[in-house]
Design a protein around this motif. Structure first.
Motif, PDB file in Angstrom:
ATOM      1  N   PHE A 197       0.822  -1.212   0.000  1.00 37.17           N
ATOM      2  CA  PHE A 197       0.000   0.000   0.000  1.00 37.17           C
ATOM      3  C   PHE A 197       0.856   1.261   0.000  1.00 37.17           C
ATOM      4  O   PHE A 197       0.658   2.172  -0.818  1.00 37.17           O
ATOM      5  N   GLY A 205       1.199   4.001  -3.144  1.00 38.75           N
ATOM      6  CA  GLY A 205       0.813   5.395  -2.954  1.00 38.75           C
ATOM      7  C   GLY A 205       1.942   6.355  -3.259  1.00 38.75           C
ATOM      8  O   GLY A 205       1.750   7.378  -3.919  1.00 38.75           O
ATOM      9  N   LEU A 247      -6.288  -0.962  -1.186  1.00 39.52           N
ATOM     10  CA  LEU A 247      -7.354  -0.333  -0.403  1.00 39.52           C
ATOM     11  C   LEU A 247      -8.559  -1.262  -0.286  1.00 39.52           C
ATOM     12  O   LEU A 247      -9.156  -1.390   0.790  1.00 39.52           O
ATOM     13  N   VAL A 286      -4.853   2.993   6.185  1.00 35.43           N
ATOM     14  CA  VAL A 286      -4.560   4.303   5.593  1.00 35.43           C
ATOM     15  C   VAL A 286      -3.742   5.192   6.525  1.00 35.43           C
ATOM     16  O   VAL A 286      -3.211   6.221   6.095  1.00 35.43           O
ATOM     17  N   ARG A 287      -3.619   4.807   7.788  1.00 36.59           N
ATOM     18  CA  ARG A 287      -2.816   5.581   8.733  1.00 36.59           C
ATOM     19  C   ARG A 287      -1.403   5.015   8.902  1.00 36.59           C
ATOM     20  O   ARG A 287      -0.609   5.550   9.693  1.00 36.59           O
ATOM     21  N   THR A 336       2.798   9.197   6.036  1.00 36.40           N
ATOM     22  CA  THR A 336       1.719   8.438   5.403  1.00 36.40           C
ATOM     23  C   THR A 336       1.973   8.359   3.900  1.00 36.40           C
ATOM     24  O   THR A 336       2.856   9.043   3.362  1.00 36.40           O
ATOM     25  N   LEU A 390      -6.131   8.870  -2.205  1.00 36.56           N
ATOM     26  CA  LEU A 390      -5.741   8.744  -0.798  1.00 36.56           C
ATOM     27  C   LEU A 390      -6.578   9.642   0.111  1.00 36.56           C
ATOM     28  O   LEU A 390      -6.950   9.245   1.218  1.00 36.56           O
ATOM     29  N   ALA A 424      -9.820   8.037   0.564  1.00 36.51           N
ATOM     30  CA  ALA A 424      -9.715   6.839   1.406  1.00 36.51           C
ATOM     31  C   ALA A 424      -9.587   7.185   2.883  1.00 36.51           C
ATOM     32  O   ALA A 424      -9.703   6.298   3.737  1.00 36.51           O
ATOM     33  N   VAL A 471      -6.865   9.120   4.338  1.00 33.80           N
ATOM     34  CA  VAL A 471      -5.519   9.337   4.873  1.00 33.80           C
ATOM     35  C   VAL A 471      -5.469  10.725   5.519  1.00 33.80           C
ATOM     36  O   VAL A 471      -5.896  11.710   4.907  1.00 33.80           O
TER      37      VAL A 471
END
Length: 228
Positions: free
Chosen positions: A106, A110, A122, A128-129, A137, A154, A157, A159
């Motif tokens: 991931f 990104g 995802l 996401v953290r 991140t 992102l 999602a 973040v």
């Protein structure tokens, strides 16, 4: 006399026709079939009408096998091999597992703007953290590199936009400090501001995002920040 014979012949013919009709009616007591009658249908048993859904079970893997699968997934993500990433996820690869330098499938997707791989991670439950070796991140390097569509994905999602990494920068600060201030960076800055990025957060030198934009001569970005 001729008329009488003719009349008798007609009567005989009528009698014969009547007899034929009566015989036909007796042979078909139910009467003629209606042309508009609906066709007969066979009854379907409920047991055969409903298909039993297929179920699949995945055998539990040993810790060693899981670790191997996770590393293969990270390598596939780094190669931007979308089909292989999907296959490895289906086989149980963990999209949050990290390699020796703290990259996960991931985080790497990104950072590099590999959007198809990113979407797969995802969908498979990416955290996401989660953060990379710099404490950042996935949104921070994506913003730095000007990956406009990746930043959009992102942010959507979830973040965090105001996360501060180990060097002391947010995604907004890196979008300004580590690129050229061009159209892509302006788009990224606009997205971050729309998502709630705080331009008042100061970098380790004590400068705000606006001060850095002005110092670097990025007038378009400075204008975006002033407009908030």
């Amino acid at each position: 006399m001729a008329k009488l014979v003719a009349t008798g012949g007609v009567a005989t013919c009528l009698a014969v026709c009547l007899a034929v009709c009566l015989a036909a009616c007796q042979a078909s007591p139910g009467g003629p079939e209606r042309l508009d009658s609906p066709p007969s249908t066979a009854r379907v048993s409920p047991a055969t009408a409903t298909a039993t859904p297929a179920t699949s079970t995945r055998r539990p893997m040993s810790a060693e096998a899981q670790a191997q699968l996770d590393q293969e997934l990270i390598l596939a993500a780094k190669a931007n091999n979308v089909s292989l990433v999907g296959d490895l996820i289906d086989r149980g690869g963990n999209v949050n597992a990290k390699d020796a330098i703290q990259d996960s499938a991931f985080l790497y997707a990104g950072a590099e703007g590999f959007n198809e791989v990113l979407q797969l991670t995802l969908a498979a439950g990416a955290d996401v953290r989660s953060t990379n070796r710099f404490g950042g991140t996935a949104l921070i390097p994506a913003s730095e590199h000007g990956h406009v569509d990746t930043v959009r994905i992102l942010i959507a999602a979830g973040v965090p936009v105001n996360h501060v990494n180990n060097p002391g920068w947010t995604a907004l600060q890196e979008a300004i400090l580590l690129n050229d201030g061009g159209p892509r960076q302006q788009d990224v800055v606009r997205q971050l501001l729309d998502a709630g990025a705080d331009p008042g957060i100061r970098d380790p030198q004590g400068r705000t995002a606006l001060e850095n934009a002005e110092r670097l001569g990025f007038s378009a970005i400075a204008g975006l920040i002033r407009g908030r």
